[in-house]
Every structure is written in C-alpha cells, then in structure tokens.
Enzyme design. Structure first.
Site, PDB file in Angstrom:
ATOM      1  N   GLU A   2      -3.566   5.314  -3.006  1.00  0.00           N
ATOM      2  CA  GLU A   2      -3.167   6.420  -2.106  1.00  0.00           C
ATOM      3  C   GLU A   2      -2.798   7.708  -2.841  1.00  0.00           C
ATOM      4  O   GLU A   2      -1.781   8.337  -2.539  1.00  0.00           O
ATOM      5  CB  GLU A   2      -2.021   5.959  -1.195  1.00  0.00           C
ATOM      6  CG  GLU A   2      -2.371   4.719  -0.396  1.00  0.00           C
ATOM      7  CD  GLU A   2      -1.214   4.188   0.456  1.00  0.00           C
ATOM      8  OE1 GLU A   2      -0.112   4.764   0.423  1.00  0.00           O
ATOM      9  OE2 GLU A   2      -1.425   3.177   1.167  1.00  0.00           O
ATOM     10  N   GLU A  11      -7.529  -4.603   2.271  1.00  0.00           N
ATOM     11  CA  GLU A  11      -6.267  -4.943   2.959  1.00  0.00           C
ATOM     12  C   GLU A  11      -6.514  -5.092   4.460  1.00  0.00           C
ATOM     13  O   GLU A  11      -5.795  -4.503   5.280  1.00  0.00           O
ATOM     14  CB  GLU A  11      -5.215  -3.852   2.717  1.00  0.00           C
ATOM     15  CG  GLU A  11      -4.963  -3.570   1.249  1.00  0.00           C
ATOM     16  CD  GLU A  11      -3.850  -2.557   0.987  1.00  0.00           C
ATOM     17  OE1 GLU A  11      -3.096  -2.224   1.913  1.00  0.00           O
ATOM     18  OE2 GLU A  11      -3.753  -2.100  -0.163  1.00  0.00           O
TER      19      GLU A  11
HETATM   20  C1  XIL Z   1       3.130  -3.423   1.911  1.00  0.00           C
HETATM   21  C2  XIL Z   1       3.652  -4.849   1.921  1.00  0.00           C
HETATM   22  O1  XIL Z   1       2.828  -5.631   2.742  1.00  0.00           O
HETATM   23  C3  XIL Z   1       5.076  -4.849   2.408  1.00  0.00           C
HETATM   24  O2  XIL Z   1       5.632  -6.159   2.292  1.00  0.00           O
HETATM   25  C4  XIL Z   1       5.920  -3.869   1.603  1.00  0.00           C
HETATM   26  O3  XIL Z   1       7.216  -3.803   2.130  1.00  0.00           O
HETATM   27  C5  XIL Z   1       5.294  -2.489   1.607  1.00  0.00           C
HETATM   28  O4  XIL Z   1       3.963  -2.574   1.139  1.00  0.00           O
HETATM   29  N1  XIL Z   1      -0.883  -0.316   1.766  1.00  0.00           N
HETATM   30  C6  XIL Z   1      -0.781  -0.945   0.558  1.00  0.00           C
HETATM   31  C7  XIL Z   1       0.070  -2.144   0.416  1.00  0.00           C
HETATM   32  O5  XIL Z   1      -1.505  -0.565  -0.376  1.00  0.00           O
HETATM   33  O6  XIL Z   1       0.626  -2.260  -0.881  1.00  0.00           O
HETATM   34  C8  XIL Z   1       1.167  -2.153   1.430  1.00  0.00           C
HETATM   35  O7  XIL Z   1       1.847  -3.406   1.347  1.00  0.00           O
HETATM   36  C9  XIL Z   1       0.610  -1.944   2.815  1.00  0.00           C
HETATM   37  C10 XIL Z   1      -0.069  -0.602   2.909  1.00  0.00           C
END
Ligand code: XIL
Length: 364
Positions: free
Chosen positions: A170, A275
């Site tokens: 990001e 994701e």
């Molecule tokens: C999220 C996790 O799932 C949570 O448990 C944590 O509190 C915050 O991060 N994009 C990403 C991930 O790249 O690392 C994030 O994961 C979700 C959004």
C-alpha cells in the site's frame, strides 16, 4: 368534505410508503428473524488438489498452535500460507534491534515441513510500522541503515524458505504516493532502494508490490501500472503484483475485474490474488448469513475466481483467513460478516463450492 379527502389521501400515502419500506427492509434482511442459511456442502475434492496454482490462506499462529480443527482444515485444503500479522515489522522488531521471530519461525517450519509454499507479508507497511521507526530521531542516513537492516535481516533469515515477499504494501494512496515515514525520509524513489535491498538478501525470492483497490478503478490501475513500469526501468527488481481482493457481493463488477486483469497482464509480471475475501454484509443490515446471501456469495466466488483464472500470469490465490470464525472484516467494518469459504464450525459453505467449481472449470 375536502378535509376528509385530504385526510384519506394522507392515510393512503402513509400505507403505501409503510408497505414499501416494510417489504424492502424485509427483503434486505433488516429484521433479525431472517433465518440463518441451511446447507450441507460436500466438496468432492480438496481445493488444493483441484487447482493448478497454489491456494493459500492467511494464518494466525495462535490458532494453528492451539486449535486442531483449524490445523486440520488448513492442511486439507491449502498448500500455501502467509502470516496474517506475525511477519509485519511491528510484530518482528517491535523495539529497535529486538527481534521476535518465534511465531514466524513456527509458521514457516510448519509450512516447509509439509511442502507448503510460504509468502512473506510484509516488509514495509505504514499500518504496521513500529513507533520507534515512526518517531526515529537519527539522521536520514541512519534511518536508511535501519530500514535496510530490517529488510535484509528478515529476508536473509528466511532465504530459501520464503519463496516470495510483499516488500511494500500500500505505498500508493489513490493515484499518488502515500505520505508515509518511508516516503518522507527515504525520498520519492524509495521503492527502487527497498526492492534492491530485499533482492540482495535473497536473489531467488520473487518480490511483489501489494495493494488494494487494484480491480475496480481502471484509472488507478493505469496509474499504478505506469508507476511500477517506471520503477522497474529505474532498477527496482519488482517481479509481481499482489492484488489484495477485499471485495463485496456487488463490487467491483466482473467486467471491471476482467478489464483490470487485462491491464495487469500487459505488465508481463506475475500476479497474485493475495488477500481474497468477499463481504456478504457490506451495509451491515444482516445479523446472520441467510440462504439468499450464501447463494449470492457462492455465485460471486465462482465468477470472480473464474475471472482471475483467465490471467496467464496468475501465480496463486490466497484467502485472507481460513474460516468465518477468524476474519478481520467484522473488526474493520464494525458489524458481523461471513466473508470466507468455511463457516464458524469449519464446514464448507456454498462459497467453497463456488470457489471449487470455478477451479474445476465448470461452466462459469
Ligand atoms: C489485517 C489483519 O487481518 C488484522 O488482523 C490486523 O489487525 C490488521 O491487518 N490489508 C493487508 C493486511 O495488507 O495486512 C491486513 O491484515 C488487511 C488489509
């Protein structure tokens, strides 16, 4: 006489408006008596066995260590893992020079001893930057040395075990560089440096750029693509694009997903859906996953996975979690949701059938 007509009309309007509102609220499941979906899904094969690309899940080490059903589900269906949180900077090096590799080591040993692929997530992310880096008071040269040190310590430790990395997560905010401590202190071309450092530490690891909003907004897709191309020309060893894929039942449309993927394919880099989860309750009106939602989610998984699979550069699909009993979406959105393939009882949902049928290539 006139008054009476006016009164009657007002009542009629109220009745019509009330009825329409009532029916629409019922339709969207506003009333909590919408029953939970009832289904009995039997998958004829495991997801990983049906697929020609790795199928991954974001894993939580605590669950993996303490919950046998979690472990069983993971090993049955998945052949690739990523740490949901344990390999972020905040978790690995919370204080300067004080590393805690215990959770990451456990996960990686678990995966490699079973022949599962490990993707590393993530070396730099503004939301997982420890305070000591956010507030770093040394010179810019010292700051650079810290960043390089962290990247090379972590990538070097897992050299040969972690086959690919999200080096930066990001970095872009819309169509601009995100204003992070990395951007401010390492300079506008920092991505060239950090990818180079990661590459030096493990030249055979594939290095990805990972981000959200990479499927729906074609102007943004084009902007990020142009920037990635520029960075590669400037010397950044970027080998692939991680498309997060936190999506909903409606958005983005399948046609915009296909258009975006065609764009990414033109870059001729590897592509990971990194994701994936599909929110079934984006507006927060439902209390349970109803039959209608479960069916919509099945269809949606089937269509989007089929769209992903049309990309010749796809190297894997990873779900952001294993089952609805552990998913970040309810915390992120502030209301219940059921975005994954397996329910809170570890049973396959219709969504899993949708995912599998796209993989098997049933008429999508
Ligand atoms: C999220 C996790 O799932 C949570 O448990 C944590 O509190 C915050 O991060 N994009 C990403 C991930 O790249 O690392 C994030 O994961 C979700 C959004």
């Amino acid at each position: 006489m006139r008054k009476k007509t006016l009164f009657t009309r007002m009542i009629a309007v109220l009745v019509v408006v009330g009825t329409i509102t009532g029916i629409s609220m019922w339709y969207v499941g506003f009333f909590s008596f919408s029953p939970a979906a009832s289904y009995d899904v039997n998958l004829e094969t495991s997801l990983k066995d049906a697929a020609s690309i790795p199928i991954g899940a974001a894993v939580d080490t605590y669950n993996l260590q303490n919950d046998p059903q979690y472990e069983e589900l993971l090993s049955l269906h998945f052949n690739s893992i990523v740490a949901e949180n344990e390999m972020k900077w905040k978790a690995l090096e919370p204080e300067q020079g004080t590393y805690d590799f215990s959770h990451a080591d456990y996960l990686i040993k678990y995966a490699t001893s079973r022949g599962m692929q490990v993707h590393g997530h993530t070396l730099l992310w503004h939301q997982a930057t420890p305070q000591w880096i956010e507030n770093f008071e040394g010179t810019d040269a010292e700051f650079r040395a810290r960043i390089k040190g962290h990247i090379q310590t972590v990538v070097g430790r897992y050299k040969g075990q972690v086959s690919s990395w999200d080096v930066v997560n990001e970095a872009f905010d819309g169509q601009a560089y995100r204003d992070t401590v990395y951007y401010r202190r390492l300079g506008a071309n920092y991505l060239v440096d950090v990818y180079t450092w990661a590459h030096e530490a493990d030249p055979s690891a594939l290095l990805y750029y990972n981000d959200y909003n990479m499927l729906g907004d074609i102007d943004r897709v084009n902007w990020v693509m142009t920037e990635i191309r520029r960075l590669i020309t400037a010397g950044a060893p970027i080998h692939g694009i991680g498309i997060q894929g936190h999506i909903t039942l409606e958005s983005p449309s399948v046609s915009s997903i296909k258009a975006a993927l065609a764009g990414w394919d033109a870059l001729e880099l590897k592509i990971r859906i990194s994701e994936l989860d599909i929110q079934a309750n984006y507006d927060g009106v439902y209390k349970v996953l109803t039959d209608r939602l479960a069916n919509q989610q099945e269809n949606r998984y089937k269509q989007v996975v089929a769209a992903f699979l049309t990309s010749p550069n796809l190297t894997g699909i990873t779900l952001w979690g294993l089952y609805d009993g552990h998913t970040w979406i309810p915390y992120f959105q502030g209301h219940p949701d059921w975005p994954l393939l397996f329910n809170t009882q570890y049973e396959p949902k219709p969504a899993a059938r949708g995912f599998l049928s796209a993989i098997i290539g049933e008429n999508c």
